[in-house]
Design an enzyme around this catalytic site. Structure first.
Site, mmCIF file in Angstrom:
data_model
loop_
_atom_site.group_PDB
_atom_site.id
_atom_site.type_symbol
_atom_site.label_atom_id
_atom_site.label_comp_id
_atom_site.label_asym_id
_atom_site.label_seq_id
_atom_site.Cartn_x
_atom_site.Cartn_y
_atom_site.Cartn_z
ATOM 1 N N GLY A 1 -0.398 -7.709 3.682
ATOM 2 C CA GLY A 1 -0.379 -6.653 4.682
ATOM 3 C C GLY A 1 -0.481 -5.355 3.907
ATOM 4 O O GLY A 1 -0.755 -5.364 2.705
ATOM 5 N N ASP B 1 5.142 -1.782 -6.615
ATOM 6 C CA ASP B 1 5.890 -0.528 -6.502
ATOM 7 C C ASP B 1 5.333 0.385 -5.417
ATOM 8 O O ASP B 1 5.862 1.472 -5.178
ATOM 9 C CB ASP B 1 5.936 0.208 -7.843
ATOM 10 C CG ASP B 1 4.557 0.581 -8.394
ATOM 11 O OD1 ASP B 1 3.573 0.501 -7.634
ATOM 12 O OD2 ASP B 1 4.470 0.951 -9.579
ATOM 13 N N ASP C 1 -9.301 -9.665 3.729
ATOM 14 C CA ASP C 1 -8.436 -8.539 4.085
ATOM 15 C C ASP C 1 -9.065 -7.205 3.673
ATOM 16 O O ASP C 1 -8.524 -6.145 4.025
ATOM 17 C CB ASP C 1 -7.052 -8.684 3.463
ATOM 18 C CG ASP C 1 -7.093 -8.805 1.954
ATOM 19 O OD1 ASP C 1 -7.737 -9.745 1.461
ATOM 20 O OD2 ASP C 1 -6.473 -7.978 1.255
#
Length: 462
Positions: free
Chosen positions: A93, A128, A257
């Site tokens: 995602g 991160d 994606d």
């Protein structure tokens, strides 16, 4: 599909809210230690009524992510799945970005303002959530060059340095950090549909399809909206594949994606431009099998559309989906011819003659190792005597080209004087090294100006 920027007032239109809570998760942007404005795309800011923002206002919205007026109240990290190098991954995602605004441009299109490097989200996994400054600079160069070559691409809208030191395994570390904003015609991916199909959510699949048809394609749904959407996507994505080839571009990571439902290229990581017409040329060092090599990009995108068809089986019978998929080769061949002729600056003589011309051009570039950009520039400008190689394949192409009518009406200084505008890896690295070593942004600014002049020359000549 080349969209020219048209000035427009600010027209907020956060249509994503119509999809409810299932499309994404509200998130908070990172609180960066610094916000140093490094790039703002005023050409495209004018299309959405933001060119008049002073730098302080710009940084508040695109570095600190103060909500835009009458727009989304909070950023959304979008949810999706995806095939990554053809291995299905349900655990992805928006891991270092979010959608935080939607606006209409001068053409009436719904555009997204979304980020890269804006902090962690529920999908960051062990990352991160940050972007290296080098990654942002590379994305500016990729999008500017592709836009100039007529590719339907997202636009790098803003780049702000954020004052953090990042550790990365693929570049010298610690390295500088940035947050980037992308202006794009939607961020709904093939992977968005794969997630809904995996969850078996029939109602939301219908809702997502309707959103894409009405808001992104601006059409009314037909009796079979799923097949209708696939037909539209097949044509757009086939054109995208053709545009990569004619530009000599290798995206590098054509996972499901990373493929936008509107056929707009976006999300640039290990991209490269190939100097030569080399089907085996790859961009990503980790693409060991050459899955996304220069000459395999059409195959990869067709395969990805097949995964979209599989997802749409949740709400449609197979035959109309198969029928739509089978049109990809036809659309691709048409787009390759159209784009080849556009870059050569000649008008069509009919599909079969055009196809033979394109094949002759590919043979000439491939067999005689003629750089792609040099090839197109020389034949567009008429400076073919500059070639060091004049072998049989190149001569055969030149002979065929003589039967074509040039459509240049105002050949400008770019075609007369050059120099040829390319984007090869050594120049990309040199532009970055000037920033990394001396904080010198002039080479980047000069390159952007040269790219835009080349793009204008293509527009003016037709």
């Amino acid at each position: 599909m080349h969209i020219k920027p048209i000035a427009s007032p600010y027209r907020p239109d956060p249509q994503i809210a119509s999809l409810g809570a299932k499309i994404g998760d509200p998130v908070r942007p990172a609180d960066f230690p610094e916000t140093i404005l490094r790039f703002r795309n005023d050409r495209w800011a004018a299309t959405i009524g933001m060119a008049a923002y002073d730098d302080a206002t710009w940084v508040r919205h695109f570095g600190r992510f103060q909500p835009l007026p009458d727009n989304m109240p909070a950023p959304l990290a979008l949810r999706y799945h995806g095939h990554q190098f053809r291995v299905y991954n349900p655990d992805i995602g928006d891991g270092r970005g979010f959608l935080f605004g939607q606006v209409r441009d001068g053409n009436g299109r719904l555009l997204d303002l979304a980020t890269k490097g804006s902090g962690t989200t529920p999908y960051s996994r062990r990352g991160d959530g940050r972007l290296t400054l080098k990654g942002g600079v590379r994305e500016i160069l990729a999008t500017e060059m592709l836009e100039a070559l007529g590719v339907n691409t997202s636009k790098t809208f803003s780049l702000i340095e954020t004052g953090e030191e990042l550790m990365r395994g693929d570049e010298p570390s610690p390295t500088r950090s940035a947050v980037m904003v992308r202006l794009s015609h939607g961020h709904i991916r093939i992977g968005s549909f794969q997630r809904v199909a995996a969850e078996g959510d029939t109602a939301f699949m219908h809702q997502l399809i309707a959103y894409c048809l009405t808001q992104l394609y601006d059409v009314a749904p037909s009796e079979n909206p799923a097949a209708q959407l696939l037909e539209l996507a097949v044509e757009r994505v086939a054109d995208l594949a053709a545009s990569y080839m004619v530009a000599g571009f290798v995206h590098g990571v054509l996972n499901t994606d990373n493929i936008n439902i509107t056929g707009e290229s976006f999300d640039y990581g290990p991209w490269r431009f190939s100097e030569y017409w080399d089907p085996q040329f790859t961009a990503a060092y980790f693409d060991e099998s050459g899955l996304y090599a220069f000459g395999r990009q059409a195959e990869a995108l067709h395969w990805n559309l097949g995964q979209l068809a599989v997802a749409l089986r949740l709400v449609s019978d197979a035959p109309p989906l198969i029928s739509a998929l089978e049109r990809f080769p036809h659309f691709y061949q048409q787009a390759v011819i159209r784009r080849f002729l556009w870059r050569l600056g000649v008008s069509s003589r009919g599909t079969e003659k055009d196809r033979l011309l394109v094949e002759a051009a590919e043979r000439a570039m491939s067999r005689e190792k003629i750089p792609i950009d040099q090839f197109f520039f020389a034949h567009r400008s008429g400076k073919t005597d500059a070639f060091e190689t004049q072998g049989e394949y190149h001569l055969a192409f030149r002979e065929q080209l003589q039967d074509y009518t040039r459509i240049d009406s105002r050949p400008g200084s770019y075609w007369k004087d050059g120099p040829i505008c390319s984007m090869l890896i050594n120049e990309v690295e040199n532009i970055w090294n000037a920033i990394a070593d001396q904080d010198d942004w002039q080479p980047l600014q000069r390159k952007i100006s040269a790219i835009r002049a080349m793009g204008q020359a293509h527009e003016d000549a037709i």
